[in-house]
Design an enzyme around this catalytic site. Structure first.
Site, PDB file in Angstrom:
ATOM      1  N   LYS A  46      13.239 -21.339 -32.991  1.00 32.54           N
ATOM      2  CA  LYS A  46      13.657 -20.645 -34.213  1.00 32.54           C
ATOM      3  C   LYS A  46      13.357 -19.146 -34.108  1.00 32.54           C
ATOM      4  O   LYS A  46      12.626 -18.716 -33.206  1.00 32.54           O
ATOM      5  CB  LYS A  46      12.955 -21.288 -35.410  1.00 32.54           C
ATOM      6  CG  LYS A  46      13.378 -22.755 -35.642  1.00 32.54           C
ATOM      7  CD  LYS A  46      12.722 -23.342 -36.886  1.00 32.54           C
ATOM      8  CE  LYS A  46      13.205 -24.775 -37.126  1.00 32.54           C
ATOM      9  NZ  LYS A  46      12.656 -25.356 -38.393  1.00 32.54           N
TER      10      LYS A  46
ATOM     11  N   TYR B 116      22.302 -28.005 -40.846  1.00 31.06           N
ATOM     12  CA  TYR B 116      21.357 -28.545 -41.830  1.00 31.06           C
ATOM     13  C   TYR B 116      22.088 -29.182 -43.016  1.00 31.06           C
ATOM     14  O   TYR B 116      21.620 -29.078 -44.153  1.00 31.06           O
ATOM     15  CB  TYR B 116      20.418 -27.437 -42.314  1.00 31.06           C
ATOM     16  CG  TYR B 116      19.236 -27.146 -41.402  1.00 31.06           C
ATOM     17  CD1 TYR B 116      18.432 -28.172 -40.897  1.00 31.06           C
ATOM     18  CD2 TYR B 116      18.887 -25.829 -41.091  1.00 31.06           C
ATOM     19  CE1 TYR B 116      17.344 -27.895 -40.076  1.00 31.06           C
ATOM     20  CE2 TYR B 116      17.787 -25.547 -40.275  1.00 31.06           C
ATOM     21  CZ  TYR B 116      17.020 -26.593 -39.773  1.00 31.06           C
ATOM     22  OH  TYR B 116      15.927 -26.323 -38.976  1.00 31.06           O
TER      23      TYR B 116
ATOM     24  N   ASN C   3       8.130 -22.605 -38.572  1.00 23.36           N
ATOM     25  CA  ASN C   3       7.524 -23.674 -37.769  1.00 23.36           C
ATOM     26  C   ASN C   3       8.078 -23.739 -36.344  1.00 23.36           C
ATOM     27  O   ASN C   3       7.995 -24.766 -35.681  1.00 23.36           O
ATOM     28  CB  ASN C   3       7.599 -25.016 -38.501  1.00 23.36           C
ATOM     29  CG  ASN C   3       9.020 -25.438 -38.807  1.00 23.36           C
ATOM     30  OD1 ASN C   3       9.978 -24.795 -38.367  1.00 23.36           O
ATOM     31  ND2 ASN C   3       9.172 -26.522 -39.544  1.00 23.36           N
TER      32      ASN C   3
ATOM     33  N   HIS D 270      13.042 -26.478 -33.769  1.00 22.71           N
ATOM     34  CA  HIS D 270      13.813 -27.578 -34.346  1.00 22.71           C
ATOM     35  C   HIS D 270      14.070 -28.582 -33.236  1.00 22.71           C
ATOM     36  O   HIS D 270      14.366 -28.196 -32.109  1.00 22.71           O
ATOM     37  CB  HIS D 270      15.156 -27.100 -34.899  1.00 22.71           C
ATOM     38  CG  HIS D 270      16.133 -28.234 -35.085  1.00 22.71           C
ATOM     39  ND1 HIS D 270      16.078 -29.065 -36.178  1.00 22.71           N
ATOM     40  CD2 HIS D 270      17.121 -28.711 -34.282  1.00 22.71           C
ATOM     41  CE1 HIS D 270      17.019 -30.003 -36.039  1.00 22.71           C
ATOM     42  NE2 HIS D 270      17.659 -29.810 -34.902  1.00 22.71           N
TER      43      HIS D 270
ATOM     44  N   GLU E 244      24.497 -32.464 -33.058  1.00 22.78           N
ATOM     45  CA  GLU E 244      24.088 -31.064 -32.942  1.00 22.78           C
ATOM     46  C   GLU E 244      24.575 -30.442 -31.629  1.00 22.78           C
ATOM     47  O   GLU E 244      24.941 -29.260 -31.603  1.00 22.78           O
ATOM     48  CB  GLU E 244      22.560 -30.968 -33.082  1.00 22.78           C
ATOM     49  CG  GLU E 244      22.143 -31.300 -34.513  1.00 22.78           C
ATOM     50  CD  GLU E 244      20.644 -31.551 -34.696  1.00 22.78           C
ATOM     51  OE1 GLU E 244      19.852 -31.257 -33.777  1.00 22.78           O
ATOM     52  OE2 GLU E 244      20.273 -32.042 -35.777  1.00 22.78           O
TER      53      GLU E 244
HETATM   54  P1  ATP Z   1      13.682 -29.309 -38.205  1.00 20.90           P
HETATM   55  O1  ATP Z   1      14.874 -30.074 -38.751  1.00 20.90           O
HETATM   56  O2  ATP Z   1      13.779 -27.829 -38.445  1.00 20.90           O
HETATM   57  O3  ATP Z   1      13.389 -29.685 -36.783  1.00 20.90           O
HETATM   58  P2  ATP Z   1      11.937 -31.222 -39.382  1.00 20.90           P
HETATM   59  O4  ATP Z   1      12.926 -32.232 -38.900  1.00 20.90           O
HETATM   60  O5  ATP Z   1      10.517 -31.374 -38.967  1.00 20.90           O
HETATM   61  O6  ATP Z   1      12.376 -29.764 -38.998  1.00 20.90           O
HETATM   62  P3  ATP Z   1      13.210 -31.365 -41.932  1.00 20.90           P
HETATM   63  O7  ATP Z   1      12.777 -32.320 -42.979  1.00 20.90           O
HETATM   64  O8  ATP Z   1      14.470 -31.642 -41.193  1.00 20.90           O
HETATM   65  O9  ATP Z   1      11.981 -31.151 -40.947  1.00 20.90           O
HETATM   66  O10 ATP Z   1      13.325 -29.931 -42.631  1.00 20.90           O
HETATM   67  C1  ATP Z   1      14.024 -28.849 -42.020  1.00 20.90           C
HETATM   68  C2  ATP Z   1      13.239 -27.575 -42.220  1.00 20.90           C
HETATM   69  O11 ATP Z   1      13.214 -27.270 -43.604  1.00 20.90           O
HETATM   70  C3  ATP Z   1      11.777 -27.682 -41.801  1.00 20.90           C
HETATM   71  O12 ATP Z   1      11.599 -27.329 -40.455  1.00 20.90           O
HETATM   72  C4  ATP Z   1      11.081 -26.716 -42.741  1.00 20.90           C
HETATM   73  O13 ATP Z   1      11.150 -25.380 -42.223  1.00 20.90           O
HETATM   74  C5  ATP Z   1      11.949 -26.765 -43.986  1.00 20.90           C
HETATM   75  N1  ATP Z   1      11.373 -27.666 -44.974  1.00 20.90           N
HETATM   76  C6  ATP Z   1      11.438 -29.019 -44.983  1.00 20.90           C
HETATM   77  N2  ATP Z   1      10.820 -29.542 -46.054  1.00 20.90           N
HETATM   78  C7  ATP Z   1      10.342 -28.489 -46.747  1.00 20.90           C
HETATM   79  C8  ATP Z   1       9.607 -28.352 -47.950  1.00 20.90           C
HETATM   80  N3  ATP Z   1       9.224 -29.419 -48.662  1.00 20.90           N
HETATM   81  N4  ATP Z   1       9.298 -27.108 -48.357  1.00 20.90           N
HETATM   82  C9  ATP Z   1       9.672 -26.010 -47.650  1.00 20.90           C
HETATM   83  N5  ATP Z   1      10.376 -26.071 -46.505  1.00 20.90           N
HETATM   84  C10 ATP Z   1      10.708 -27.285 -46.048  1.00 20.90           C
HETATM   85 MG    MG Z   2      15.019 -32.073 -39.252  1.00 16.09          MG
END
Ligand code: ATP
Ligand code: MG
Length: 133
Positions: free
Chosen positions: A4, A44, A108, A111, A122
């Site tokens: 990211k 997303y 974080n 992804h 994707e």
């Molecule tokens: P990614 O899809 O980015 O790999 P992930 O699969 O661990 O991350 P997801 O649930 O898909 O998590 O959420 C996508 C992104 O949205 C997360 O990486 C985080 O940055 C953000 N995100 C998810 N849940 C929250 C939340 N409750 N509050 C704030 N940001 C969130």
């Molecule tokens: Mg995810």
């Protein structure tokens, strides 16, 4: 997987890729690119409309991201996810990318596709030339 914008800004792409390569995964495609809001709404799609969506898109589009395809054995997505750690770096265990390198939720670093189906979807979005193979 995607390094990211925070990972690219902080110069951590090499450190992140090193972990995946040392694990035994093979880099088969990579592109540094700016992700725009239209592309991110497809990537997303499951999160469109959620409370954190606008913040997520603002972050993901603020500077270039490093998109990659990693190849490995069956369920490589799960290997990538285990090295990444939990979504929230603050509580992600030491030893994981997010646990070792991050502190806050949105920033974080990485992804990773969360299933084989997500990986296929994707790759189709970011590397359509590979998906056609
Ligand atoms: P990614 O899809 O980015 O790999 P992930 O699969 O661990 O991350 P997801 O649930 O898909 O998590 O959420 C996508 C992104 O949205 C997360 O990486 C985080 O940055 C953000 N995100 C998810 N849940 C929250 C939340 N409750 N509050 C704030 N940001 C969130
Ligand atoms: Mg995810």
């Amino acid at each position: 997987m995607i390094c990211k914008p925070d990972a690219v800004e902080r110069g951590l792409v090499g450190e992140i890729l090193r972990r995946f390569e040392q694990k035994g995964l093979k880099l088969v495609a990579a592109e540094l690119r700016h992700l725009d809001t239209e592309l991110l709404s497809r990537h997303y799609a499951e999160h469109v409309g959620k409370p954190f969506y606008n913040e997520l898109v603002a972050f993901m589009s603020r500077s270039p991201a490093m998109t990659m395809v990693l190849e490995g054995p069956d369920d490589t997505f799960a290997i990538v996810r285990s090295l990444m750690g939990l979504t929230n770096p603050a509580v992600s265990p030491p030893g994981t990318i997010r646990g070792d390198l991050g502190t806050v939720m949105t920033e974080n670093l990485v992804h990773g596709s969360d299933s084989n189906e997500s990986a296929e979807r994707e790759i189709g979005i970011f590397f359509p030339e590979l998906a056609a193979e």
